[in-house]
Design an enzyme around this catalytic site. Structure first.
Site, PDB file in Angstrom:
ATOM      1  N   ASN A  15      61.298  31.924  80.286  1.00 26.71           N
ATOM      2  CA  ASN A  15      61.765  32.054  81.667  1.00 26.71           C
ATOM      3  C   ASN A  15      61.944  33.531  81.993  1.00 26.71           C
ATOM      4  O   ASN A  15      62.813  34.201  81.430  1.00 26.71           O
ATOM      5  CB  ASN A  15      63.093  31.292  81.811  1.00 26.71           C
ATOM      6  CG  ASN A  15      63.643  31.329  83.219  1.00 26.71           C
ATOM      7  OD1 ASN A  15      63.709  32.373  83.852  1.00 26.71           O
ATOM      8  ND2 ASN A  15      64.066  30.175  83.713  1.00 26.71           N
ATOM      9  N   GLY A  17      63.079  35.115  84.660  1.00 25.60           N
ATOM     10  CA  GLY A  17      64.361  35.486  85.241  1.00 25.60           C
ATOM     11  C   GLY A  17      65.453  35.538  84.191  1.00 25.60           C
ATOM     12  O   GLY A  17      66.262  36.464  84.156  1.00 25.60           O
ATOM     13  N   LYS A  18      65.474  34.537  83.320  1.00 28.79           N
ATOM     14  CA  LYS A  18      66.477  34.502  82.258  1.00 28.79           C
ATOM     15  C   LYS A  18      66.268  35.654  81.278  1.00 28.79           C
ATOM     16  O   LYS A  18      67.233  36.289  80.831  1.00 28.79           O
ATOM     17  CB  LYS A  18      66.414  33.169  81.536  1.00 28.79           C
ATOM     18  CG  LYS A  18      67.494  32.989  80.476  1.00 28.79           C
ATOM     19  CD  LYS A  18      67.410  31.618  79.821  1.00 28.79           C
ATOM     20  CE  LYS A  18      67.835  30.509  80.754  1.00 28.79           C
ATOM     21  NZ  LYS A  18      67.929  29.192  80.049  1.00 28.79           N
ATOM     22  N   ASP A  74      70.911  28.173  76.516  1.00 26.47           N
ATOM     23  CA  ASP A  74      70.715  26.965  77.316  1.00 26.47           C
ATOM     24  C   ASP A  74      71.871  26.921  78.297  1.00 26.47           C
ATOM     25  O   ASP A  74      73.036  27.052  77.914  1.00 26.47           O
ATOM     26  CB  ASP A  74      70.691  25.701  76.460  1.00 26.47           C
ATOM     27  CG  ASP A  74      70.057  24.542  77.227  1.00 26.47           C
ATOM     28  OD1 ASP A  74      68.874  24.645  77.590  1.00 26.47           O
ATOM     29  OD2 ASP A  74      70.751  23.545  77.482  1.00 26.47           O
ATOM     30  N   SER A  75      71.519  26.791  79.539  1.00 28.07           N
ATOM     31  CA  SER A  75      72.549  26.912  80.568  1.00 28.07           C
ATOM     32  C   SER A  75      72.286  25.923  81.684  1.00 28.07           C
ATOM     33  O   SER A  75      71.191  25.371  81.803  1.00 28.07           O
ATOM     34  CB  SER A  75      72.584  28.340  81.122  1.00 28.07           C
ATOM     35  OG  SER A  75      71.307  28.718  81.619  1.00 28.07           O
ATOM     36  N   PHE A 164      68.671  34.331  90.050  1.00 26.67           N
ATOM     37  CA  PHE A 164      67.607  33.331  89.941  1.00 26.67           C
ATOM     38  C   PHE A 164      68.246  31.954  89.878  1.00 26.67           C
ATOM     39  O   PHE A 164      69.472  31.810  89.837  1.00 26.67           O
ATOM     40  CB  PHE A 164      66.723  33.590  88.707  1.00 26.67           C
ATOM     41  CG  PHE A 164      67.411  33.384  87.384  1.00 26.67           C
ATOM     42  CD1 PHE A 164      67.226  32.217  86.659  1.00 26.67           C
ATOM     43  CD2 PHE A 164      68.235  34.364  86.859  1.00 26.67           C
ATOM     44  CE1 PHE A 164      67.848  32.026  85.435  1.00 26.67           C
ATOM     45  CE2 PHE A 164      68.860  34.190  85.626  1.00 26.67           C
ATOM     46  CZ  PHE A 164      68.664  33.016  84.926  1.00 26.67           C
ATOM     47  N   HIS A 201      78.735  33.278  83.590  1.00 27.18           N
ATOM     48  CA  HIS A 201      78.790  32.450  82.389  1.00 27.18           C
ATOM     49  C   HIS A 201      78.019  33.082  81.240  1.00 27.18           C
ATOM     50  O   HIS A 201      78.468  33.080  80.089  1.00 27.18           O
ATOM     51  CB  HIS A 201      78.243  31.056  82.693  1.00 27.18           C
ATOM     52  CG  HIS A 201      76.895  31.053  83.369  1.00 27.18           C
ATOM     53  ND1 HIS A 201      76.624  31.764  84.517  1.00 27.18           N
ATOM     54  CD2 HIS A 201      75.732  30.418  83.040  1.00 27.18           C
ATOM     55  CE1 HIS A 201      75.369  31.562  84.872  1.00 27.18           C
ATOM     56  NE2 HIS A 201      74.806  30.767  83.993  1.00 27.18           N
TER      57      HIS A 201
END
Length: 218
Positions: A15, A17-18, A74-75, A164, A201
């Protein structure tokens, strides 16, 4: 806690953005990081029912493939009025019907439609949280976990074009801007005088990662 023998790790994500956000968070700590996507690694199937399980699947797969410690995230967004959904299926809610990728504008509309079905129109009925779980895994299967959460309210319509995912509809408690309206420094807490705690977070999970692991890095 197992010590890191060096500062080279793999970030187990495809990903973009991540990855950009994780690199911003890693930069102050002196880590050299390449992503699973950049290394051409396959994306493992995420079949877990918890953030921890899915984070481990990604991190361990990358660690086995590269022989290096691998960090995954993982979010998801957990909305109280939706019984915690979309939760671990946050990314799945953004999958396009034709299977060509993810559309988070569509996903935000799904969340809003579900809230309206529950007649959740007042801020007190639209509470939720972003959750991030980091997993640092080694090729032998050993893993460490770091969890961060931030409470907030779901707003509509979306506000802002930064960040994002679901950032434009998430208003963190105590703030007047959504994550989609905040500069990266403010979102992560660097400009808010919050020290190592951070705001987002992911920043809070990274603060725990830094405090517990970097002091043992070789």
């Amino acid at each position: 806690m197992r010590a890191l023998s060096g500062r080279e790790i793999v970030v187990a994500t495809h990903n973009a953005g991540k990855l950009a956000e994780i690199r911003e968070l890693l930069a102050p700590y002196g880590f050299s990081a390449k992503s699973a996507g950049e290394l051409g690694l396959a994306e493992p199937e995420e079949t877990g029912t918890s953030f921890e399980a899915n984070a481990y699947t990604k991190a361990f797969s990358a660690a086995q493939a590269t022989g290096l410690p691998s960090l995954s995230d993982d979010s998801g967004l957990c909305v109280d009025a939706l019984d915690g959904d979309p939760g671990v299926y946050t990314a799945d809610w953004a999958e396009k019907p034709d299977g060509t990728g993810r559309d988070f504008a569509m996903a935000m509309e799904k969340v809003e439609a579900a809230l309206r079905e529950r007649r959740a129109s007042q801020p007190s009925q639209r509470t939720g949280r972003f959750v991030a779980v980091l997993c640092l895994a080694w090729p032998d299967g050993h893993a460490e976990y770091f969890r961060g959460e931030v409470e907030g309210t779901l707003v509509w319509p979306p506000r802002g074009t930064r960040g994002f995912g679901y950032d434009p509809v998430f208003l963190p408690d105590g703030y007047t801007q959504t994550f989609g309206e905040m500069e990266a420094g403010e979102k992560h807490g660097w400009e808010a005088g919050r020290g190592d705690l951070g705001l987002s977070h992911r920043a809070r999970a990274f603060a725990k990662f830094a405090n517990s692991m970097l002091e043992n890095a070789g």
